[in-house]
Design a protein around this motif. Structure first.
Motif, mmCIF file in Angstrom:
data_model
loop_
_atom_site.group_PDB
_atom_site.id
_atom_site.type_symbol
_atom_site.label_atom_id
_atom_site.label_comp_id
_atom_site.label_asym_id
_atom_site.label_seq_id
_atom_site.Cartn_x
_atom_site.Cartn_y
_atom_site.Cartn_z
ATOM 1 N N LEU A 255 10.114 -14.463 5.578
ATOM 2 C CA LEU A 255 10.502 -13.077 5.337
ATOM 3 C C LEU A 255 10.938 -12.890 3.889
ATOM 4 C CD1 LEU A 255 11.210 -10.193 6.194
ATOM 5 C CD2 LEU A 255 13.409 -11.060 7.036
ATOM 6 N N ARG A 256 11.784 -13.780 3.398
ATOM 7 C CA ARG A 256 12.270 -13.669 2.023
ATOM 8 C C ARG A 256 11.100 -13.732 1.033
ATOM 9 N NH1 ARG A 256 13.041 -16.487 -2.256
ATOM 10 N NH2 ARG A 256 12.201 -18.378 -1.270
ATOM 11 N N THR A 257 10.197 -14.674 1.231
ATOM 12 C CA THR A 257 9.062 -14.829 0.322
ATOM 13 C C THR A 257 8.190 -13.584 0.314
ATOM 14 O OG1 THR A 257 9.038 -17.226 0.647
ATOM 15 C CG2 THR A 257 7.008 -16.215 -0.181
ATOM 16 N N PHE A 258 7.927 -13.033 1.501
ATOM 17 C CA PHE A 258 7.071 -11.850 1.574
ATOM 18 C C PHE A 258 7.724 -10.656 0.895
ATOM 19 C CE2 PHE A 258 5.973 -7.888 3.850
ATOM 20 C CZ PHE A 258 4.668 -7.762 3.394
ATOM 21 N N VAL A 259 8.988 -10.411 1.200
ATOM 22 C CA VAL A 259 9.666 -9.238 0.639
ATOM 23 C C VAL A 259 9.769 -9.343 -0.876
ATOM 24 C CG1 VAL A 259 11.869 -8.003 0.551
ATOM 25 C CG2 VAL A 259 10.918 -8.690 2.754
ATOM 26 N N GLU A 260 10.004 -10.551 -1.376
ATOM 27 C CA GLU A 260 10.198 -10.721 -2.824
ATOM 28 C C GLU A 260 8.893 -10.796 -3.603
ATOM 29 O OE1 GLU A 260 12.703 -14.070 -3.510
ATOM 30 O OE2 GLU A 260 14.476 -13.151 -2.592
ATOM 31 N N THR A 261 7.858 -11.390 -3.006
ATOM 32 C CA THR A 261 6.626 -11.613 -3.773
ATOM 33 C C THR A 261 5.366 -11.051 -3.128
ATOM 34 O OG1 THR A 261 6.200 -13.779 -2.747
ATOM 35 C CG2 THR A 261 7.607 -13.748 -4.702
ATOM 36 N N GLY A 262 5.366 -10.844 -1.822
ATOM 37 C CA GLY A 262 4.142 -10.425 -1.154
ATOM 38 C C GLY A 262 4.046 -8.940 -0.868
ATOM 39 N N LEU A 263 5.183 -8.250 -0.866
ATOM 40 C CA LEU A 263 5.162 -6.826 -0.509
ATOM 41 C C LEU A 263 4.430 -6.000 -1.554
ATOM 42 C CD1 LEU A 263 6.023 -4.694 1.517
ATOM 43 C CD2 LEU A 263 8.222 -4.524 0.327
ATOM 44 N N ASN A 264 4.650 -6.320 -2.828
ATOM 45 C CA ASN A 264 3.917 -5.636 -3.890
ATOM 46 C C ASN A 264 2.426 -5.920 -3.725
ATOM 47 O OD1 ASN A 264 5.920 -4.321 -5.222
ATOM 48 N ND2 ASN A 264 6.186 -5.859 -6.816
ATOM 49 N N GLY A 265 1.645 -4.882 -3.616
ATOM 50 C CA GLY A 265 0.211 -5.070 -3.459
ATOM 51 C C GLY A 265 -0.247 -5.270 -2.035
ATOM 52 N N TYR A 266 0.682 -5.261 -1.071
ATOM 53 C CA TYR A 266 0.314 -5.489 0.334
ATOM 54 C C TYR A 266 -0.706 -4.472 0.822
ATOM 55 C CZ TYR A 266 0.769 -5.361 5.430
ATOM 56 O OH TYR A 266 0.502 -5.338 6.775
ATOM 57 N N GLU A 267 -0.575 -3.238 0.376
ATOM 58 C CA GLU A 267 -1.444 -2.161 0.846
ATOM 59 C C GLU A 267 -2.917 -2.522 0.691
ATOM 60 O OE1 GLU A 267 -1.910 2.666 0.176
ATOM 61 O OE2 GLU A 267 -1.019 1.417 -1.385
ATOM 62 N N THR A 268 -3.251 -3.177 -0.410
ATOM 63 C CA THR A 268 -4.637 -3.576 -0.663
ATOM 64 C C THR A 268 -4.917 -4.999 -0.201
ATOM 65 O OG1 THR A 268 -4.741 -2.110 -2.577
ATOM 66 C CG2 THR A 268 -6.392 -3.859 -2.452
ATOM 67 N N ALA A 269 -3.977 -5.898 -0.498
ATOM 68 C CA ALA A 269 -4.211 -7.327 -0.248
ATOM 69 C C ALA A 269 -4.354 -7.656 1.221
ATOM 70 C CB ALA A 269 -3.075 -8.146 -0.856
ATOM 71 N N ARG A 270 -3.745 -6.864 2.125
ATOM 72 C CA ARG A 270 -3.792 -7.176 3.553
ATOM 73 C C ARG A 270 -5.216 -7.201 4.102
ATOM 74 N NH1 ARG A 270 -4.368 -2.819 7.047
ATOM 75 N NH2 ARG A 270 -3.274 -3.962 8.679
ATOM 76 N N SER A 306 3.968 2.658 -1.685
ATOM 77 C CA SER A 306 2.903 2.812 -0.692
ATOM 78 C C SER A 306 2.729 1.530 0.118
ATOM 79 C CB SER A 306 1.594 3.191 -1.379
ATOM 80 O OG SER A 306 1.238 2.213 -2.354
ATOM 81 N N SER A 307 2.966 0.366 -0.505
ATOM 82 C CA SER A 307 2.848 -0.898 0.223
ATOM 83 C C SER A 307 3.968 -1.041 1.248
ATOM 84 C CB SER A 307 2.867 -2.078 -0.748
ATOM 85 O OG SER A 307 1.621 -2.210 -1.412
ATOM 86 N N ARG A 308 5.175 -0.662 0.866
ATOM 87 C CA ARG A 308 6.279 -0.710 1.828
ATOM 88 C C ARG A 308 6.014 0.237 2.985
ATOM 89 N NH1 ARG A 308 12.515 1.407 0.845
ATOM 90 N NH2 ARG A 308 12.703 2.191 2.979
ATOM 91 N N ALA A 309 5.535 1.455 2.691
ATOM 92 C CA ALA A 309 5.251 2.426 3.748
ATOM 93 C C ALA A 309 4.176 1.918 4.691
ATOM 94 C CB ALA A 309 4.823 3.756 3.132
ATOM 95 N N ARG A 310 3.187 1.237 4.134
ATOM 96 C CA ARG A 310 2.111 0.720 4.975
ATOM 97 C C ARG A 310 2.622 -0.393 5.891
ATOM 98 N NH1 ARG A 310 -4.143 0.168 3.695
ATOM 99 N NH2 ARG A 310 -3.703 2.380 3.662
ATOM 100 N N PHE A 311 3.445 -1.273 5.353
ATOM 101 C CA PHE A 311 3.971 -2.347 6.191
ATOM 102 C C PHE A 311 4.890 -1.787 7.281
ATOM 103 C CE2 PHE A 311 6.667 -5.908 7.388
ATOM 104 C CZ PHE A 311 5.714 -6.890 7.597
ATOM 105 N N GLU A 312 5.698 -0.789 6.940
ATOM 106 C CA GLU A 312 6.545 -0.148 7.953
ATOM 107 C C GLU A 312 5.689 0.461 9.059
ATOM 108 O OE1 GLU A 312 10.398 1.114 5.173
ATOM 109 O OE2 GLU A 312 8.837 2.577 5.653
ATOM 110 N N ALA A 313 4.583 1.079 8.674
ATOM 111 C CA ALA A 313 3.690 1.655 9.682
ATOM 112 C C ALA A 313 3.078 0.578 10.553
ATOM 113 C CB ALA A 313 2.595 2.479 9.002
ATOM 114 N N GLU A 314 2.811 -0.601 9.977
ATOM 115 C CA GLU A 314 2.287 -1.699 10.785
ATOM 116 C C GLU A 314 3.331 -2.190 11.776
ATOM 117 O OE1 GLU A 314 -0.718 -2.731 10.960
ATOM 118 O OE2 GLU A 314 -1.500 -1.539 9.311
#
Length: 544
Positions: A255-270, A306-314
């Motif tokens: 969780l820590r790794t994702f929030v700190e480094t993976g959340l940015n760009g999640y919208e596209t990278a997922r 937008s990446s945070r919003a997308r993850f929240e929607a998931e």
């Protein structure tokens, strides 16, 4: 009801008013008699905290938190043969490995905090009432779970107990009945469910882990029911080093790794198959090594994006799957859409085996299926491509694919897996239109443009240039020879023609749905808000 009020909601019984009786003559005193063995008075305030396979943590565990705060307690995990019998464990090897590691980590965490997690063997419906009786606890507490077989187990346990059985919220952000349509029915479309849930949501801070788990309640009367946590070898399994590590600490680190480094760009990278763009938290949420509100509150500390919003929607897509199963438990057996319950799937065994083993001749499908067998995981985009290919191009009953995924996925969750497969087949709540058929070649070119994903899991194609990596059957003979690819020998030719198999499926589907006694008339879109577009991520199984 706000989340912090409903999260620890308990079952209560309101008794009718009874008039105060007239004083009666005191009976003649009799000598006190000691209670027979095993029939000592119940210890008021004492609790049996029943840990299960979806709450394997100490932090933000409301039943444990209250038990520590309010009185003596014993913490128990049942090694139920429903999962732990060797023949059953072999049907879910990857989940069992993660479960055993998480259970072992939980037991060590108890020890470090001066307590003990007691593991017992037997059927939960038998041993939980028996342990409660032997220890004379005042109540049994546990987390509510959504699967129909778990709910049946809870009903039986409740009937067999002589003390209250309290179920706490925690599997979802909101209780299942907190978000209903204006008519009091469960939602069948995600968009209005999402909007209504966001309006009701008020997520309290996660509960801290207790400073001490020492208890004065002596567990020794449990006696012969106790059993150690089995090893993989005990269950006839071999360790898979490619799986994610189980346990609360490992989950919180993910969780820590994702929030700190993976959340940015999640919208596209997922959606990209060549990079690890998903959070990989689905397995932690499935086993409860991290609570969903811990994840939510961790996201809330990050800037809006937008990446945070997308993850929240998931996370809400996961919520939607669990709530749907709670209200419609029959979906584990039949499709949501009535007109798909007699769909004429062909179930060709040769085609099924080619999909199952990753030898269809379509590289992105084969890569996904091989990754599943090797790592117990498939990213969301690849799951959708593979599921669409099986159900539509190969005309195979999605329930076969659902069972196969549930067997091998480490994050295999009944609700999410079922909703994902019904979505892909076009037969579920808010499903993809039946006529939407993913093309594995174009999908591969779009989401794995250089072919890195395919090269990783289909090494026999590793030397093919990117232009042909997703369609080796289109490559000139000279290109195939230079890459060492021999179609039909070291890599299969396509088991079906994409255009012909798509046309065949659409013809079968249109004919069947026209003849169906209960044709779909877009009745779901009449739910309030369903026709208003909302910017949300594409939906599919495996929300992260």
């Amino acid at each position: 009801m706000k989340y912090n009020e409903c999260f620890r909601k308990r079952l209560t019984l309101t008794l009718p008013h009874v008039p105060t009786p007239r004083p009666a003559r005191a009976p003649t005193p009799r000598p006190a008699r000691a209670p027979p063995p095993g029939d000592e008075p119940i210890m008021k305030g004492s609790r049996l905290v029943w840990f299960r396979g979806k709450d394997l943590r100490i932090a933000d565990h409301a039943p444990l938190y209250d038990a520590v705060k309010e009185g003596p307690f014993v913490a128990v995990f049942v090694l139920d043969p429903f999962f732990f019998a060797p023949e059953r464990a072999r049907e879910l090897p990857n989940r069992m490995q993660f479960l055993l590691e998480s259970l072992d980590a939980l037991q060590k965490n108890f020890t470090q905090l001066g307590g003990e997690l007691v593991t017992i063997t037997g059927r939960s419906v038998d041993v939980i009432p028996e342990v409660a009786r032997r220890l004379r606890v005042g109540r049994v507490v546990a987390h509510r779970m959504s699967e129909p077989f778990t709910r049946l187990c809870d009903r039986i346990v409740s009937l067999r107990l002589d003390v209250p059985f309290e179920l706490y919220e925690g599997e979802t952000l909101l209780p299942p009945s907190a978000v209903m349509t204006g008519g009091g029915t469960p939602y069948s479309v995600f968009t209005p469910f999402y909007r209504a849930a966001r309006q009701k949501l008020a997520v309290a801070a996660p509960l801290r882990r207790p400073a001490s788990l020492a208890s004065s309640l002596d567990p020794s009367p449990i006696g012969p029911l106790r059993a150690p946590i089995p090893t993989l070898k005990d269950l006839g399994l071999e360790r898979n080093p490619r799986l994610l590590r189980g346990g609360e600490r490992a989950g919180r680190e993910r969780l820590r790794t994702f929030v700190e480094t993976g959340l940015n760009g999640y919208e596209t990278a997922r959606d990209l198959l060549s990079v690890p763009g998903t959070s990989r938290l689905s397995v932690d949420l499935k086993f409860g090594t991290v609570s969903v509100r811990t994840v939510w509150r961790s996201l809330a500390r990050r800037p809006e994006s937008s990446s945070r919003a997308r993850f929240e929607a998931e996370l809400f897509w996961r919520e939607f799957a669990l709530v749907t199963l709670w209200h419609r438990p029959e979906l584990l057996k039949v499709p949501f859409r009535q007109d798909f319950r007699s769909f004429p799937y062909e179930d060709d065994e040769r085609l099924w085996l080619s999909w199952q083993n990753g030898t269809t001749g379509y590289p992105v499908v084969d890569a996904a299926q091989r990754q599943l067998l090797i790592e117990g995981f498939i990213p969301n985009r690849a799951r959708m491509i593979s599921a669409s290919f099986l159900t539509k191009n190969l005309l195979t009953d999605p329930r076969r694919g659902e069972r196969h995924y549930l067997k091998h996925l480490t994050d295999g969750d009944y609700a999410a897996n079922n909703m994902g497969w019904q979505w892909s087949a076009g037969s579920g709540v808010d499903a993809a239109p039946y006529f939407r058929v993913f093309n594995p070649v174009t999908q591969g070119k779009k989401f794995d443009p250089e072919g890195e994903y395919v090269r990783r899991y289909v090494p026999e194609l590793a030397r093919l240039p990117a232009r042909y990596i997703h369609a080796p059957f289109e490559a000139p003979r000279s290109v195939l020879e230079a890459a060492g690819v021999q179609l039909g020998r070291n890599y299969p030719r396509p088991v079906v023609d994409l255009r012909a198999s798509r046309a065949r499926f659409l013809s079968v589907a249109m004919t069947h749905l026209r003849q169906s006694a209960t044709p779909e008339k877009n009745e779901l879109s009449r739910e309030k808000g369903a026709l208003t577009p909302v910017r949300l991520p594409s939906k599919g199984r495996g929300f992260v």
